[in-house]
Design a protein around this motif. Structure first.
Motif, PDB file in Angstrom:
ATOM      1  N   PRO A 116       0.839  -1.079   0.106  1.00 47.77           N
ATOM      2  CA  PRO A 116       0.119  -0.131  -0.095  1.00 47.77           C
ATOM      3  C   PRO A 116       0.839   0.996  -0.058  1.00 47.77           C
ATOM      4  CG  PRO A 116       0.029  -1.058   2.213  1.00 47.77           C
ATOM      5  CD  PRO A 116       0.720  -1.849   1.372  1.00 47.77           C
ATOM      6  N   PRO A 117       0.399   2.528  -0.356  1.00 45.58           N
ATOM      7  CA  PRO A 117       0.969   3.741  -0.396  1.00 45.58           C
ATOM      8  C   PRO A 117       1.422   3.828   0.966  1.00 45.58           C
ATOM      9  CG  PRO A 117      -1.090   3.880  -1.526  1.00 45.58           C
ATOM     10  CD  PRO A 117      -1.183   2.580  -0.881  1.00 45.58           C
ATOM     11  N   PRO A 118       3.049   3.960   1.031  1.00 42.67           N
ATOM     12  CA  PRO A 118       3.535   4.173   2.254  1.00 42.67           C
ATOM     13  C   PRO A 118       3.227   5.377   3.322  1.00 42.67           C
ATOM     14  CG  PRO A 118       5.210   3.785   0.739  1.00 42.67           C
ATOM     15  CD  PRO A 118       3.902   4.074   0.002  1.00 42.67           C
ATOM     16  N   SER A 119       2.757   6.514   2.717  1.00 39.94           N
ATOM     17  CA  SER A 119       2.328   7.617   3.267  1.00 39.94           C
ATOM     18  C   SER A 119       1.003   7.543   4.045  1.00 39.94           C
ATOM     19  CB  SER A 119       2.688   8.776   2.525  1.00 39.94           C
ATOM     20  OG  SER A 119       1.725   8.840   1.373  1.00 39.94           O
ATOM     21  N   MET A 120       0.242   6.735   3.442  1.00 38.05           N
ATOM     22  CA  MET A 120      -0.913   6.405   3.950  1.00 38.05           C
ATOM     23  C   MET A 120      -0.794   5.242   5.059  1.00 38.05           C
ATOM     24  SD  MET A 120      -3.459   7.787   2.007  1.00 38.05           S
ATOM     25  CE  MET A 120      -3.795   8.417   0.321  1.00 38.05           C
ATOM     26  N   ALA A 121       0.014   4.292   4.910  1.00 37.14           N
ATOM     27  CA  ALA A 121       0.074   3.421   5.682  1.00 37.14           C
ATOM     28  C   ALA A 121       0.683   3.977   7.196  1.00 37.14           C
ATOM     29  CB  ALA A 121       0.995   2.119   5.371  1.00 37.14           C
ATOM     30  N   ILE A 122       1.476   4.686   7.036  1.00 38.18           N
ATOM     31  CA  ILE A 122       2.059   5.538   8.004  1.00 38.18           C
ATOM     32  C   ILE A 122       1.205   6.471   9.035  1.00 38.18           C
ATOM     33  CG2 ILE A 122       3.671   7.324   8.876  1.00 38.18           C
ATOM     34  CD1 ILE A 122       5.518   6.418   6.674  1.00 38.18           C
ATOM     35  N   PHE A 123       0.337   6.727   8.462  1.00 40.00           N
ATOM     36  CA  PHE A 123      -0.991   7.625   9.165  1.00 40.00           C
ATOM     37  C   PHE A 123      -2.181   6.478   9.246  1.00 40.00           C
ATOM     38  CE2 PHE A 123       1.476  11.304   7.821  1.00 40.00           C
ATOM     39  CZ  PHE A 123       1.539  11.998   8.771  1.00 40.00           C
ATOM     40  N   ASP A 124      -1.994   5.253   9.463  1.00 34.03           N
ATOM     41  CA  ASP A 124      -3.075   4.457  10.027  1.00 34.03           C
ATOM     42  C   ASP A 124      -4.169   4.187   8.879  1.00 34.03           C
ATOM     43  OD1 ASP A 124      -1.485   4.391  12.456  1.00 34.03           O
ATOM     44  OD2 ASP A 124      -2.439   6.296  12.856  1.00 34.03           O
ATOM     45  N   ALA A 125      -3.910   4.530   7.823  1.00 37.93           N
ATOM     46  CA  ALA A 125      -4.926   4.110   6.857  1.00 37.93           C
ATOM     47  C   ALA A 125      -4.887   2.224   6.828  1.00 37.93           C
ATOM     48  CB  ALA A 125      -4.494   4.562   5.362  1.00 37.93           C
ATOM     49  N   ALA A 126      -6.293   1.956   6.524  1.00 35.20           N
ATOM     50  CA  ALA A 126      -6.474   0.481   6.671  1.00 35.20           C
ATOM     51  C   ALA A 126      -5.923  -0.242   5.670  1.00 35.20           C
ATOM     52  CB  ALA A 126      -8.127   0.043   6.512  1.00 35.20           C
ATOM     53  N   GLY A 127      -5.550  -1.503   5.783  1.00 35.18           N
ATOM     54  CA  GLY A 127      -4.439  -2.341   4.834  1.00 35.18           C
ATOM     55  C   GLY A 127      -5.556  -2.739   3.751  1.00 35.18           C
ATOM     56  N   ARG A 128      -6.824  -2.577   3.924  1.00 38.10           N
ATOM     57  CA  ARG A 128      -7.807  -3.158   2.731  1.00 38.10           C
ATOM     58  C   ARG A 128      -7.852  -4.804   2.799  1.00 38.10           C
ATOM     59  NH1 ARG A 128      -8.311   1.472  -1.714  1.00 38.10           N
ATOM     60  NH2 ARG A 128      -8.213   3.264  -0.500  1.00 38.10           N
ATOM     61  N   ASN A 129      -7.130  -5.436   3.629  1.00 38.85           N
ATOM     62  CA  ASN A 129      -7.114  -6.919   3.519  1.00 38.85           C
ATOM     63  C   ASN A 129      -8.400  -7.393   4.324  1.00 38.85           C
ATOM     64  OD1 ASN A 129      -4.547  -7.201   2.344  1.00 38.85           O
ATOM     65  ND2 ASN A 129      -3.754  -6.552   4.210  1.00 38.85           N
ATOM     66  N   ILE A 130      -8.823  -6.861   5.248  1.00 36.24           N
ATOM     67  CA  ILE A 130     -10.162  -6.957   5.869  1.00 36.24           C
ATOM     68  C   ILE A 130     -10.757  -5.705   6.307  1.00 36.24           C
ATOM     69  CG2 ILE A 130      -9.096  -8.982   7.070  1.00 36.24           C
ATOM     70  CD1 ILE A 130      -8.751  -7.291   9.663  1.00 36.24           C
ATOM     71  N   CYS A 131     -12.423  -5.650   6.399  1.00 38.00           N
ATOM     72  CA  CYS A 131     -13.116  -5.042   6.504  1.00 38.00           C
ATOM     73  C   CYS A 131     -12.614  -4.164   7.876  1.00 38.00           C
ATOM     74  CB  CYS A 131     -14.566  -5.318   6.708  1.00 38.00           C
ATOM     75  SG  CYS A 131     -15.691  -4.012   7.087  1.00 38.00           S
ATOM     76  N   THR A 132     -12.436  -2.714   7.974  1.00 38.58           N
ATOM     77  CA  THR A 132     -11.939  -2.237   9.151  1.00 38.58           C
ATOM     78  C   THR A 132     -12.817  -1.079   9.320  1.00 38.58           C
ATOM     79  OG1 THR A 132      -9.531  -2.585   8.546  1.00 38.58           O
ATOM     80  CG2 THR A 132     -10.107  -0.714  10.371  1.00 38.58           C
ATOM     81  N   VAL A 133     -13.813  -1.441  10.583  1.00 37.57           N
ATOM     82  CA  VAL A 133     -14.745  -0.159  10.851  1.00 37.57           C
ATOM     83  C   VAL A 133     -14.172   0.981  11.636  1.00 37.57           C
ATOM     84  CG1 VAL A 133     -16.729   0.053  12.159  1.00 37.57           C
ATOM     85  CG2 VAL A 133     -16.285  -2.201  10.974  1.00 37.57           C
ATOM     86  N   LYS A 134     -13.051   0.849  12.477  1.00 37.29           N
ATOM     87  CA  LYS A 134     -12.719   1.680  13.305  1.00 37.29           C
ATOM     88  C   LYS A 134     -11.161   1.853  13.068  1.00 37.29           C
ATOM     89  CE  LYS A 134     -12.379   3.530  17.860  1.00 37.29           C
ATOM     90  NZ  LYS A 134     -13.094   3.412  19.381  1.00 37.29           N
ATOM     91  N   ARG A 135     -10.492   2.657  12.502  1.00 35.94           N
ATOM     92  CA  ARG A 135      -9.047   3.000  12.286  1.00 35.94           C
ATOM     93  C   ARG A 135      -8.293   3.106  13.770  1.00 35.94           C
ATOM     94  NH1 ARG A 135      -7.741   6.500   6.906  1.00 35.94           N
ATOM     95  NH2 ARG A 135      -9.085   5.035   5.589  1.00 35.94           N
TER      96      ARG A 135
END
Length: 352
Positions: A214-233
């Motif tokens: 995934p885009p590193p800058s997104m992952a560093i700011f706790d964006a969901a990995g989109r592997n599973i449904c994430t209701v609350k980050r």
């Protein structure tokens, strides 16, 4: 109709008891008025007698606006989840949501125009002792913007944001060689080919997403990995986040564009330019102390860039955006540093 069985230890070749379709009776019976298919399930979910669907939806939108749901376990409304802090409010919002025809825009407008949302987020030591999580809504919400919002905010205040709606995904700046170690196939599958022009500044909604990387800058700011449904980050606070805001080409370029706006639109003196940029980022004017600090930063930086022009050139060459050659490069570089400081303010990256 295909028969379905409970599998012994999950093994597909070890069927056990045969089961049929159904819904939890304690929520709402699946009566004969519903067809035994996906359409019937949809009708059951959105029936006005179903007490769950509207409450779950309302709670998630409340969490998006306030940072914390009326039920703090948005992924669990069952017996193991939290009880609502304001059950009557949750009930009223759910009923109003259904009666409006499930109008999401109306629901969000109701929330953001409420006196509860428009409170200041300032607090005192006593409130922090008795209600550190703001469960009782005694102050306004305070939360960091999401990964996507942070990038879009920087692009918006800099004037770079491409607000085109729709179209295919785009590939903004990412580190060189990002996909090389995790991808296989031809050159276009293994090498990240960044976009150009206006596609670099599309809203983060349109960023191309490779789940294996995934885009590193997104992952560093706790964006969901989109592997599973994430209701609350989750929400973390790490040094890497500051490094992204200070050094990522997207944010440095946005700071440079904001610096050009400061010079062209902010007036003729340093302080008025700083005031304008500060207001674009935080929606308020800086106080005298903040203005003095940023003014001092500008004076310090412009001396450095005038003494070492190559440093000014290095910061002005980051990103594809062309510099306005009518502007003094040392001055533009100094304002870029000031803009970066403003973009990195806690007040700029948090909703207060």
């Amino acid at each position: 109709v295909r028969s379905t069985y409970i599998l012994d230890r999950g093994l597909y070749d070890s069927p056990g008891e045969e089961v049929s379709h159904g819904t939890p009776e304690r929520i709402s019976p699946f009566g004969n008025e519903y067809s035994p298919d996906r359409l019937g399930l949809s009708n059951w979910l959105f029936n006005s007698e179903n007490p769950l669907t509207a409450r779950v939806a309302v709670n998630r939108y409340w969490q998006m606006i306030f940072g914390r749901g009326l039920v703090n376990t948005p992924d669990d409304f069952g017996s193991q989840g939290d009880l609502p802090t304001h059950p009557k409010l949750l009930d009223w919002l759910a009923v109003d949501f259904m009666e409006s025809g499930w109008d999401v825009k109306k629901l969000l407008k109701t929330m953001v125009l409420s006196a509860t949302y428009q409170q200041a987020s300032k607090t005192d030591s006593i409130e922090l002792v008795f209600d550190p999580e703001n469960r009782w809504l005694g102050r306004g919400p305070q939360q960091r913007l999401t990964a996507e919002m942070l990038r879009d905010q920087a692009l918006k205040i800099s004037g770079l944001l491409n607000e085109e709606v729709g179209g295919p995904s785009v590939k903004p700046y990412q580190p060189d060689g990002l996909w090389t170690q995790v991808s296989s196939g031809g050159r276009y599958k293994r090498k990240y080919m960044a976009a150009h022009g206006g596609d670099l500044y599309r809203r983060s909604l349109y960023t191309y997403w490779k789940r294996i990387q995934p885009p590193p800058s997104m992952a560093i700011f706790d964006a969901a990995g989109r592997n599973i449904c994430t209701v609350k980050r989750q929400s973390t606070n790490t040094p890497l986040q500051a490094l992204v805001l200070l050094n990522d080409p997207q944010f440095v370029e946005a700071s440079r564009a904001l610096a050009q706006r400061m010079i062209k639109e902010g007036g003729n003196d340093t302080q008025s330019r700083i005031e304008h940029a500060f207001r674009w980022a935080t929606s308020r004017k800086p106080d005298s102390e903040e203005l003095s600090i940023l003014d001092g930063l500008y004076k310090e930086e412009i001396k450095e860039f005038q003494k070492y022009p190559e440093k000014a050139n290095s910061i002005l060459e980051i990103g594809e955006l062309e510099n306005d050659e009518s502007l003094d490069r040392s001055e533009l570089a100094a304002y870029t540093v000031v803009s970066s400081a403003i973009v990195n303010l806690s007040e700029s990256i948090q909703k207060n």
